[in-house]
Write a protein that holds these residues in place. Structure first.
Motif, mmCIF file in Angstrom:
data_model
loop_
_atom_site.group_PDB
_atom_site.id
_atom_site.type_symbol
_atom_site.label_atom_id
_atom_site.label_comp_id
_atom_site.label_asym_id
_atom_site.label_seq_id
_atom_site.Cartn_x
_atom_site.Cartn_y
_atom_site.Cartn_z
ATOM 1 N N ASP A 96 -8.087 -14.934 0.028
ATOM 2 C CA ASP A 96 -8.216 -13.480 -0.146
ATOM 3 C C ASP A 96 -6.821 -12.870 -0.092
ATOM 4 O O ASP A 96 -6.071 -13.087 0.871
ATOM 5 C CB ASP A 96 -9.098 -12.929 0.969
ATOM 6 N N PRO A 97 -6.447 -12.069 -1.103
ATOM 7 C CA PRO A 97 -5.086 -11.522 -1.142
ATOM 8 C C PRO A 97 -4.776 -10.509 -0.050
ATOM 9 O O PRO A 97 -3.608 -10.162 0.151
ATOM 10 C CB PRO A 97 -5.005 -10.868 -2.532
ATOM 11 N N SER A 98 -5.822 -10.038 0.647
ATOM 12 C CA SER A 98 -5.575 -9.079 1.731
ATOM 13 C C SER A 98 -5.877 -9.699 3.122
ATOM 14 O O SER A 98 -6.230 -8.988 4.067
ATOM 15 C CB SER A 98 -6.448 -7.828 1.520
ATOM 16 N N THR A 99 -5.726 -10.996 3.179
ATOM 17 C CA THR A 99 -6.022 -11.678 4.456
ATOM 18 C C THR A 99 -5.100 -11.197 5.552
ATOM 19 O O THR A 99 -5.532 -10.883 6.671
ATOM 20 C CB THR A 99 -5.891 -13.205 4.302
ATOM 21 N N VAL A 100 -3.820 -11.147 5.304
ATOM 22 C CA VAL A 100 -2.833 -10.726 6.300
ATOM 23 C C VAL A 100 -2.206 -9.434 5.811
ATOM 24 O O VAL A 100 -1.790 -9.333 4.658
ATOM 25 C CB VAL A 100 -1.742 -11.800 6.499
ATOM 26 N N LEU A 101 -2.130 -8.443 6.727
ATOM 27 C CA LEU A 101 -1.504 -7.162 6.402
ATOM 28 C C LEU A 101 -0.369 -6.944 7.383
ATOM 29 O O LEU A 101 -0.571 -6.997 8.600
ATOM 30 C CB LEU A 101 -2.529 -6.031 6.485
ATOM 31 N N THR A 126 0.844 -1.196 0.000
ATOM 32 C CA THR A 126 0.000 0.000 0.000
ATOM 33 C C THR A 126 0.874 1.238 0.000
ATOM 34 O O THR A 126 2.098 1.166 0.142
ATOM 35 C CB THR A 126 -0.923 0.012 1.237
ATOM 36 N N GLU A 127 0.225 2.413 -0.102
ATOM 37 C CA GLU A 127 0.975 3.664 -0.093
ATOM 38 C C GLU A 127 1.686 3.869 1.248
ATOM 39 O O GLU A 127 2.734 4.523 1.288
ATOM 40 C CB GLU A 127 0.022 4.831 -0.359
ATOM 41 N N ALA A 128 1.138 3.306 2.295
ATOM 42 C CA ALA A 128 1.772 3.451 3.616
ATOM 43 C C ALA A 128 2.893 2.447 3.816
ATOM 44 O O ALA A 128 3.536 2.449 4.862
ATOM 45 C CB ALA A 128 0.730 3.299 4.727
ATOM 46 N N GLY A 129 3.118 1.614 2.799
ATOM 47 C CA GLY A 129 4.204 0.640 2.905
ATOM 48 C C GLY A 129 3.798 -0.637 3.590
ATOM 49 O O GLY A 129 4.657 -1.457 3.957
ATOM 50 N N SER A 141 2.926 -4.584 8.651
ATOM 51 C CA SER A 141 3.617 -3.295 8.687
ATOM 52 C C SER A 141 5.090 -3.563 8.955
ATOM 53 O O SER A 141 5.443 -4.432 9.770
ATOM 54 C CB SER A 141 3.033 -2.405 9.782
ATOM 55 N N SER A 142 5.933 -2.791 8.270
ATOM 56 C CA SER A 142 7.369 -2.979 8.484
ATOM 57 C C SER A 142 7.762 -2.605 9.908
ATOM 58 O O SER A 142 8.755 -3.090 10.446
ATOM 59 C CB SER A 142 8.162 -2.151 7.467
ATOM 60 N N ALA A 143 7.007 -1.727 10.513
ATOM 61 C CA ALA A 143 7.333 -1.273 11.879
ATOM 62 C C ALA A 143 6.567 -2.043 12.951
ATOM 63 O O ALA A 143 7.102 -2.339 14.028
ATOM 64 C CB ALA A 143 7.040 0.213 12.012
ATOM 65 N N LYS A 144 5.285 -2.389 12.704
ATOM 66 C CA LYS A 144 4.439 -3.008 13.715
ATOM 67 C C LYS A 144 4.275 -4.520 13.559
ATOM 68 O O LYS A 144 3.723 -5.178 14.445
ATOM 69 C CB LYS A 144 3.044 -2.370 13.694
ATOM 70 N N GLY A 145 4.700 -5.065 12.406
ATOM 71 C CA GLY A 145 4.503 -6.486 12.165
ATOM 72 C C GLY A 145 3.093 -6.737 11.661
ATOM 73 O O GLY A 145 2.474 -5.862 11.045
ATOM 74 N N ILE A 146 2.528 -7.896 11.926
ATOM 75 C CA ILE A 146 1.178 -8.215 11.462
ATOM 76 C C ILE A 146 0.173 -7.316 12.182
ATOM 77 O O ILE A 146 0.105 -7.304 13.419
ATOM 78 C CB ILE A 146 0.831 -9.699 11.719
ATOM 79 N N VAL A 147 -0.580 -6.555 11.373
ATOM 80 C CA VAL A 147 -1.578 -5.659 11.984
ATOM 81 C C VAL A 147 -3.003 -6.137 11.678
ATOM 82 O O VAL A 147 -3.957 -5.625 12.267
ATOM 83 C CB VAL A 147 -1.404 -4.209 11.476
ATOM 84 N N LEU A 176 -4.667 -5.224 14.996
ATOM 85 C CA LEU A 176 -3.803 -4.695 16.062
ATOM 86 C C LEU A 176 -4.287 -3.302 16.427
ATOM 87 O O LEU A 176 -4.528 -2.452 15.563
ATOM 88 C CB LEU A 176 -2.353 -4.633 15.568
ATOM 89 N N ALA A 177 -4.474 -3.060 17.722
ATOM 90 C CA ALA A 177 -5.016 -1.774 18.157
ATOM 91 C C ALA A 177 -4.081 -0.619 17.782
ATOM 92 O O ALA A 177 -4.527 0.444 17.334
ATOM 93 C CB ALA A 177 -5.247 -1.816 19.668
ATOM 94 N N ASP A 178 -2.796 -0.815 17.940
ATOM 95 C CA ASP A 178 -1.833 0.251 17.626
ATOM 96 C C ASP A 178 -1.144 -0.133 16.307
ATOM 97 O O ASP A 178 -0.221 -0.960 16.298
ATOM 98 C CB ASP A 178 -0.831 0.378 18.761
ATOM 99 N N ASN A 179 -1.632 0.439 15.235
ATOM 100 C CA ASN A 179 -1.047 0.100 13.921
ATOM 101 C C ASN A 179 -0.930 1.347 13.057
ATOM 102 O O ASN A 179 -1.571 2.366 13.335
ATOM 103 C CB ASN A 179 -1.869 -0.986 13.207
ATOM 104 N N ASP A 180 -0.127 1.225 12.007
ATOM 105 C CA ASP A 180 0.124 2.375 11.103
ATOM 106 C C ASP A 180 -0.304 2.093 9.696
ATOM 107 O O ASP A 180 0.212 2.689 8.745
ATOM 108 C CB ASP A 180 1.595 2.759 11.154
ATOM 109 N N CYS A 181 -1.255 1.174 9.527
ATOM 110 C CA CYS A 181 -1.759 0.827 8.212
ATOM 111 C C CYS A 181 -3.217 1.268 8.071
ATOM 112 O O CYS A 181 -4.082 0.655 8.696
ATOM 113 C CB CYS A 181 -1.652 -0.679 7.934
ATOM 114 N N PRO A 182 -3.495 2.337 7.323
ATOM 115 C CA PRO A 182 -4.859 2.811 7.154
ATOM 116 C C PRO A 182 -5.750 1.712 6.550
ATOM 117 O O PRO A 182 -5.322 0.962 5.675
ATOM 118 C CB PRO A 182 -4.741 3.984 6.190
ATOM 119 N N GLY A 183 -6.996 1.617 7.031
ATOM 120 C CA GLY A 183 -7.951 0.640 6.492
ATOM 121 C C GLY A 183 -7.702 -0.761 6.989
ATOM 122 O O GLY A 183 -8.304 -1.699 6.487
ATOM 123 N N ALA A 184 -6.844 -0.929 7.992
ATOM 124 C CA ALA A 184 -6.583 -2.268 8.474
ATOM 125 C C ALA A 184 -7.864 -2.813 9.133
ATOM 126 O O ALA A 184 -8.112 -3.992 9.097
ATOM 127 C CB ALA A 184 -5.423 -2.248 9.470
#
Length: 263
Positions: free
Chosen positions: A177-182, A163-166, A184-190, A255-263
């Motif tokens: 589903d291709p978006s089953t697991v998301l 995604t744009e947020a990386g 984050s490089s910083a937070k891990g699985i969100v 994940l409650a604390d995440n940096d991926c919009p739309g998670a």
């Protein structure tokens, strides 16, 4: 005076006045004297005996009186003192034990009519501020797990376009589903999206009625078309139940604390 003397002489010399004594007059006088002496002696002896007896009686009566008077004057010790030891003292105590079968809600016990504490029969229910507790784990994947560790589990499928947020999406071996697991490089699985056949620990999944969902999770909060249930495990996370107002259409763990919009 001479006439009187003469008359007296004539009188005394008159033979008619002489007392003639009988021959046994002397012995009669002697016997009368003896009788008088005997009577006097007898009377004296009787008086002496009576006097002695009276003196004895007087002494007998006087002696107890004297002793009684002495006893009244002398100090005496009490003879009525109790020799029986006093009974041992007994100490008693009352111990009151209150047993509460169920802890009262709000700290106020139910009180029966007889004043005793009655078992509390009110069941506590979750409120909107109550959070569920469960680890954010599905299969071998866990929220907060790094991409490297997630790949080692062998549970990830094909990677999608970041995604744009990386944040990088993945499918999983249990969900195509291709978006089953998301990840984050910083937070891990969100995010982990559950397959339609999966059910939570309270038997809620895709197709469950919204009413059943709310009964199972009373703390669920409305967020648009989502019902969000906060969990208190570490790291903190939430259940997101997509629904159409009647039934659940999808379930995902986020994940409650995440940096991926739309998670």
């Amino acid at each position: 005076m001479d006439d009187i003397d003469d008359e007296l002489r004539k009188l005394f010399n008159d033979d008619r006045l002489d007392v003639h004594v009988t021959p046994d007059a002397t012995s009669s006088v002697v016997r009368g004297a003896q009788r008088r002496r005997r009577r006097r002696a007898a009377a004296t002896g009787t008086f002496a005996v009576v006097a002695v007896i009276g003196a004895g009686i007087g002494l007998t009566q006087l002696r107890p009186l004297a002793l009684d008077s002495a006893d009244d004057l002398l100090p005496t010790s009490s003879s009525t003192a109790s020799t029986t030891p006093p009974p041992p003292s007994v100490s008693t105590y009352t111990q009151t034990v209150t047993v509460t079968v169920d802890p009262p809600v709000g700290g106020v016990p139910n009180t029966a009519q007889n004043g005793t504490t009655a078992p509390n029969t009110t069941k506590s229910s979750s409120t909107s501020t109550t959070k569920e507790s469960a680890p954010g784990v599905f299969g071998r994947l866990a929220l907060g797990m790094s991409e490297e560790d997630a790949l080692k589990t062998g549970s990830l499928g094909t990677a999608g376009t970041p995604t744009e947020a990386g944040c990088k999406p993945y499918s999983s071996v249990s969900n195509a589903d291709p978006s089953t697991v998301l990840i984050s490089s910083a937070k891990g699985i969100v995010r982990i999206k559950l397959p339609d056949t999966a059910r939570t620990s309270k038997n809620i999944g895709t197709g469950s009625k919204v009413t059943d969902l709310k009964n199972a999770y009373p703390s669920a909060a409305v967020n648009g078309s989502e019902l969000v249930v906060q969990m208190t495990a570490t790291p903190a996370w939430v259940y997101v139940f997509e629904n159409d107002g009647t039934a659940v259409t999808s379930v995902r763990m986020r994940l409650a604390d995440n940096d991926c919009p739309g998670a």
